[in-house]
Design an enzyme around this catalytic site. Sequence first.
Site, PDB file in Angstrom:
ATOM      1  N   ASP A 114      -0.483  27.905  -8.630  1.00 22.39           N
ATOM      2  CA  ASP A 114       0.581  27.917  -7.833  1.00 22.39           C
ATOM      3  C   ASP A 114       0.325  28.217  -6.538  1.00 22.39           C
ATOM      4  OD1 ASP A 114       3.336  28.284  -6.720  1.00 22.39           O
ATOM      5  OD2 ASP A 114       4.283  28.942  -8.593  1.00 22.39           O
TER       6      ASP A 114
ATOM      7  N   TRP B 206      14.691  26.734  -4.528  1.00 27.64           N
ATOM      8  CA  TRP B 206      15.035  26.314  -3.063  1.00 27.64           C
ATOM      9  C   TRP B 206      14.313  24.920  -2.719  1.00 27.64           C
ATOM     10  CZ3 TRP B 206      12.527  25.074   1.291  1.00 27.64           C
ATOM     11  CH2 TRP B 206      13.456  25.203   2.567  1.00 27.64           C
TER      12      TRP B 206
ATOM     13  N   ALA C 149       7.828  30.330 -12.618  1.00 30.74           N
ATOM     14  CA  ALA C 149       7.118  30.355 -11.422  1.00 30.74           C
ATOM     15  C   ALA C 149       8.193  31.113 -10.510  1.00 30.74           C
ATOM     16  CB  ALA C 149       7.070  28.978 -11.131  1.00 30.74           C
TER      17      ALA C 149
ATOM     18  N   HIS D 158       3.248  24.653  -8.743  1.00 25.10           N
ATOM     19  CA  HIS D 158       4.493  25.398  -8.661  1.00 25.10           C
ATOM     20  C   HIS D 158       5.518  24.730  -9.577  1.00 25.10           C
ATOM     21  CE1 HIS D 158       7.447  28.411  -7.397  1.00 25.10           C
ATOM     22  NE2 HIS D 158       8.132  27.353  -6.652  1.00 25.10           N
TER      23      HIS D 158
ATOM     24  N   SER E  27      11.612  29.977  -9.487  1.00 25.54           N
ATOM     25  CA  SER E  27      11.266  30.325  -8.371  1.00 25.54           C
ATOM     26  C   SER E  27      12.445  31.218  -7.621  1.00 25.54           C
ATOM     27  CB  SER E  27      11.065  29.102  -7.326  1.00 25.54           C
ATOM     28  OG  SER E  27      10.480  29.255  -6.512  1.00 25.54           O
ATOM     29  N   THR E  28      13.224  30.785  -6.688  1.00 26.38           N
ATOM     30  CA  THR E  28      14.314  31.609  -6.039  1.00 26.38           C
ATOM     31  C   THR E  28      15.238  31.983  -7.264  1.00 26.38           C
ATOM     32  OG1 THR E  28      13.999  30.636  -3.990  1.00 26.38           O
ATOM     33  CG2 THR E  28      16.068  31.411  -4.436  1.00 26.38           C
TER      34      THR E  28
END
Length: 318
Positions: free
Chosen positions: A269, A73, A164, A298, A139-140
């Site tokens: 991160d 995101w 991550a 990140h 991530s997301t």
Amino acid sequence: MNAMTRTFSASLLALALQAGFAAHAAQPAATAQSAARTATVDGDHVVTADGVRLYYKDWGPKDGPVVTFSHGWPLNSDSWESQMFFLASRGYRVVAHDRRGHGRSSQPWDGNDMDHYADDLAAVIDALDLNDVTVVGFSTGGGEVARYIGRHGTARVKKAVLVAAVPPLMLQTDDNPGGLPIEVFDGLRKASLENRSQLYLDIASGPFFGFNRPGATPNQALVQSFWVQGMQAGHKNTYDSIAAFSATDFREDLKKFDVPTLVVHGSDDQIVPVDTSARAAAALVDGAELIVYPGAPHGLADTHKDRLNQDLLDFLEK
């Protein structure tokens, strides 16, 4: 908004960018799988059962081993281009879609939650009839991969990679005391409504790539790329996603992983801290391999792309 406020707001959004939507009641598995099977291909888009058009890229030889990429995101599939080019050049078929509400995909008013994200990934995989897939999520997107396996199983999955990634759970709850308090995410929503363009610039020029660390030299090209991708996404969609990635509990999803799994994370991160995410996630996935990059931020898919590319290739070839 003064510099201190921007930095604080950026840190807040940066921390909460990725976690996952307050779990809507999950559809029965049969219903979810049926919805995925009704997806169709229309040029460079997959059209879902609820009419959302998902832009996708399909690079490399069509008979090569398949790798799918789920982005973070507020980015889109362009954020994976270094990894996709590297693997496609080595004989892999790489597929990545822009999440609903992001990039070149539709911007539906509703359905901006992890269950729909996971079902959209299933729609792409099923519509393109992909099998023995290595599903990779950043991530997301790592939450999207986890919820995909939780809702759709691993019949089409060979391996999984979380980069991550936000699982198991970002939000602080009674049984997750190490998470972030709800006030953090409320602050993110406020900042997004006030000036999301400035917010994206602040995140990219600060904690996302680690450019706020002493001695770091910001790379304006990376900052601009992040901002452009973010501004392509829908305002309502990215706003809803703050709830989507902050409150989804992926702990039960991770327990359903029954394929070889690689977890990659940076030790520095600032957005998704390694201890509450990668280390906790790896502990929930039987036999998961955890690799922590010392000092990596990140956005390691860009800052440490050569190492990540090689680690992905090594994992794929095992």
